[in-house]
Design an enzyme around this catalytic site. Structure first.
Site, PDB file in Angstrom:
ATOM      1  N   ASN A   9      10.282 -49.210 -10.306  1.00 50.99           N
ATOM      2  CA  ASN A   9       9.126 -48.376  -9.872  1.00 50.99           C
ATOM      3  C   ASN A   9       7.887 -48.304 -11.323  1.00 50.99           C
ATOM      4  O   ASN A   9       8.380 -47.987 -12.139  1.00 50.99           O
ATOM      5  CB  ASN A   9       9.175 -46.986  -9.672  1.00 50.99           C
ATOM      6  CG  ASN A   9       7.814 -46.212  -9.603  1.00 50.99           C
ATOM      7  OD1 ASN A   9       6.623 -46.497  -9.996  1.00 50.99           O
ATOM      8  ND2 ASN A   9       7.963 -45.173  -8.782  1.00 50.99           N
ATOM      9  N   ARG A  91       8.217 -50.345  -6.609  1.00 55.83           N
ATOM     10  CA  ARG A  91       7.754 -49.894  -5.804  1.00 55.83           C
ATOM     11  C   ARG A  91       5.991 -50.318  -5.947  1.00 55.83           C
ATOM     12  O   ARG A  91       5.411 -50.849  -7.219  1.00 55.83           O
ATOM     13  CB  ARG A  91       7.781 -48.202  -5.826  1.00 55.83           C
ATOM     14  CG  ARG A  91       6.948 -47.690  -5.295  1.00 55.83           C
ATOM     15  CD  ARG A  91       6.780 -45.514  -5.832  1.00 55.83           C
ATOM     16  NE  ARG A  91       6.288 -45.029  -5.917  1.00 55.83           N
ATOM     17  CZ  ARG A  91       5.263 -44.104  -6.065  1.00 55.83           C
ATOM     18  NH1 ARG A  91       6.067 -43.750  -6.987  1.00 55.83           N
ATOM     19  NH2 ARG A  91       4.655 -43.435  -5.170  1.00 55.83           N
ATOM     20  N   HIS A 180       3.395 -41.813   0.126  1.00 56.69           N
ATOM     21  CA  HIS A 180       4.619 -40.776   0.113  1.00 56.69           C
ATOM     22  C   HIS A 180       5.988 -41.103   1.032  1.00 56.69           C
ATOM     23  O   HIS A 180       6.519 -40.668   1.161  1.00 56.69           O
ATOM     24  CB  HIS A 180       4.473 -39.477  -0.589  1.00 56.69           C
ATOM     25  CG  HIS A 180       4.767 -38.413  -1.441  1.00 56.69           C
ATOM     26  ND1 HIS A 180       3.666 -37.946  -1.324  1.00 56.69           N
ATOM     27  CD2 HIS A 180       4.480 -39.271  -2.943  1.00 56.69           C
ATOM     28  CE1 HIS A 180       3.289 -37.591  -2.901  1.00 56.69           C
ATOM     29  NE2 HIS A 180       4.403 -38.129  -3.368  1.00 56.69           N
ATOM     30  N   ARG A 241      -4.226 -32.980  -9.367  1.00 56.50           N
ATOM     31  CA  ARG A 241      -5.067 -33.793  -8.179  1.00 56.50           C
ATOM     32  C   ARG A 241      -5.348 -32.404  -7.303  1.00 56.50           C
ATOM     33  O   ARG A 241      -5.127 -31.654  -6.797  1.00 56.50           O
ATOM     34  CB  ARG A 241      -4.726 -34.296  -7.078  1.00 56.50           C
ATOM     35  CG  ARG A 241      -4.420 -36.241  -7.711  1.00 56.50           C
ATOM     36  CD  ARG A 241      -3.948 -37.068  -6.664  1.00 56.50           C
ATOM     37  NE  ARG A 241      -3.108 -38.117  -7.441  1.00 56.50           N
ATOM     38  CZ  ARG A 241      -2.187 -38.732  -7.289  1.00 56.50           C
ATOM     39  NH1 ARG A 241      -1.148 -37.724  -6.389  1.00 56.50           N
ATOM     40  NH2 ARG A 241      -0.816 -39.592  -7.856  1.00 56.50           N
ATOM     41  N   GLU A 384      14.123 -41.365  -2.395  1.00 56.60           N
ATOM     42  CA  GLU A 384      13.137 -42.600  -2.649  1.00 56.60           C
ATOM     43  C   GLU A 384      14.263 -43.860  -2.843  1.00 56.60           C
ATOM     44  O   GLU A 384      13.303 -44.904  -1.953  1.00 56.60           O
ATOM     45  CB  GLU A 384      11.709 -42.143  -3.195  1.00 56.60           C
ATOM     46  CG  GLU A 384      10.958 -41.507  -2.838  1.00 56.60           C
ATOM     47  CD  GLU A 384       9.739 -40.948  -3.792  1.00 56.60           C
ATOM     48  OE1 GLU A 384       8.781 -41.491  -3.226  1.00 56.60           O
ATOM     49  OE2 GLU A 384       9.617 -39.745  -4.085  1.00 56.60           O
TER      50      GLU A 384
END
Ligand code: ADP
Length: 399
Positions: A9, A91, A180, A241, A384
């Site tokens: 990732n 990813r 996600h 965010r 993940e």
């Protein structure tokens, strides 16, 4: 399904990796290269039950960072040459309209990942760099790109269409994609498992609450609505965010404060959310400040939980019948106050927490709702990397 997969990732200034044994569902080693491209860097290579191997040295680019990780594998194990690696899984944040499932990487795929940088300028270029350096390091292995957007390829048109001029969608890709996805896929399946029912029969609202946060309505294993949009900015309040704001804010700030679109975009992504309201994006610190009487931190937590509750209500309506609400991510897994406050007052909708079970700090997936009401509330730690490794092996084995 068997074999070991190196999951990679690549972030803008970091490179995370994990060596996963797919059959056992376990990580054999994992690591993080930090401050890539900065004057001083650090690599932390971890193995279960051992002190991590930490090296402080400059990591000028992702190639050097991956090289440092491979040296750590050689030094501290497990030796990758004997690890039975069957693939490297990468990813990739944005798959746009083109990728609705994991794909084996070739030059064409790599080019497409780069082209999708128009939709994800902060993520896709660096994801592509990660793929490039790993392909050079492991030229003999298949490389698989796993997209954050892919699980949401099942969104129906009424959920992914923005009510804007259609040529914006046609010519510029303006629509909801959702993110996600790997986590929502893993958690919705694990939630069904915990209920002892096949995923095709279970409707779940998944709340992934980490530094990034999103909610997804999953009907029978398929994503039917999700809170993030064309980019990961939309929806829930996040660490830095804003989540939902009136889009007119952009033009307003341009007119009254002379801020350009890039300035506003940067602020909404990097200096908004909990950081803006509470002065920190770490929920643990937010709770400390609230305990000291900090009114801004208290308001920030109210705003965060109110937004989660609003999306829960929306997705109960989207799903019609909801079997489970599953909390995951650093906050969802660890913060009983957020879980409790986000679902407070929803008893008339069949949602009632067992506050004792909710407050317990135990690892693993578990139920935290009271009795056997119609909606089970669950905590499901996400994984993940395991999901990416499984998807890579499934692709290569042709499932
Ligand atoms: P990312 O989106 O970067 O993967 P994580 O899912 O790891 O983020 O979540 C990180 C966030 O989780 C931290 O910023 C912090 O706010 C929150 N967090 C981690 N541990 C706890 C805890 N014990 N209690 C409350 N919040 C926590």
């Amino acid at each position: 399904m068997s074999g070991r997969v190196l999951v990679v990732n690549a972030g803008s200034s970091s490179l995370k990796y994990r060596l996963v044994d797919v059959a056992a569902g376990e990580a054999l080693a994992w690591g993080l290269a930090e401050r890539v491209g900065q004057p001083s860097g650090r690599l932390t290579h971890s193995l279960p039950g051992r002190e991590p191997d930490v090296v402080e040295r400059p990591l000028p680019d992702h190639g050097v960072a991956l090289g440092a990780a491979l040296e750590a594998f050689d030094r501290s194990g497990p030796r990758l040459a004997d690890a039975g690696l069957v693939a490297v899984a990468h990813r990739v944040v944005h798959g746009g309209d083109r990728f609705s499932a994991p794909v084996r990487v070739d030059d064409d795929v790599l080019r497409a990942v780069r082209e999708l940088a128009t939709l994800a300028p902060l993520h896709n270029p660096v994801n592509a760099t990660g793929i490039e350096v790993a392909r050079r390091a492991f030229p003999g292995l298949p490389h698989v790109a796993v997209f954050d957007t892919a699980f949401h390829a099942t969104l129906p048109p009424e959920a992914y269409t923005y009510a804007v001029p259609p040529q914006w969608a046609r010519d510029h890709g303006v629509r909801r994609y959702g993110f996600h996805g790997t986590s929502h896929a893993y958690v919705s399946r694990a939630a069904a498992e915990l209920l002892g029912r096949p995923p095709e029969e279970v409707n779940t609202v998944v709340l992934h609450l980490g530094n990034g946060a999103s909610a997804t309505a999953v009907a029978g294993g398929r994503s039917v609505d999700t809170s993030m949009g064309m980019t990961p900015l939309e929806g829930l309040v996040m660490g830095t965010r804003s989540g939902d704001v009136d889009p007119a804010v952009v033009a307003h700030l341009h007119r009254v404060a002379g801020l350009g679109p890039d300035d506003v975009d940067r602020a909404l992504n990097s200096s908004s959310g909990m950081l803006a309201l509470a002065g920190t994006n770490d929920l643990r610190e937010v709770h400390r400040r609230i305990a000291e009487g900090d009114a801004s931190a208290a308001l920030a937590l109210d705003v965060f939980c109110h937004r989660v509750r609003k999306y829960v209500g929306a997705y109960l309506a989207v799903l019609g019948r909801t079997d489970a609400i599953a909390f995951t991510g650093g906050i969802g897994e660890n913060d009983p106050v957020v879980r409790s406050r986000s679902l407070a007052g929803l008893e008339p909708l069949g949602i009632r927490l067992d506050e004792e079970a909710n407050a317990e700090r135990v690892p693993g997936a578990r139920r935290i709702s009271a009795g056997d009401g119609p909606v089970a509330v669950l905590v499901v730690p996400t994984d993940e990397e395991l999901e990416m490794a499984r998807q890579a092996v499934a692709l290569l084995e042709g499932h």
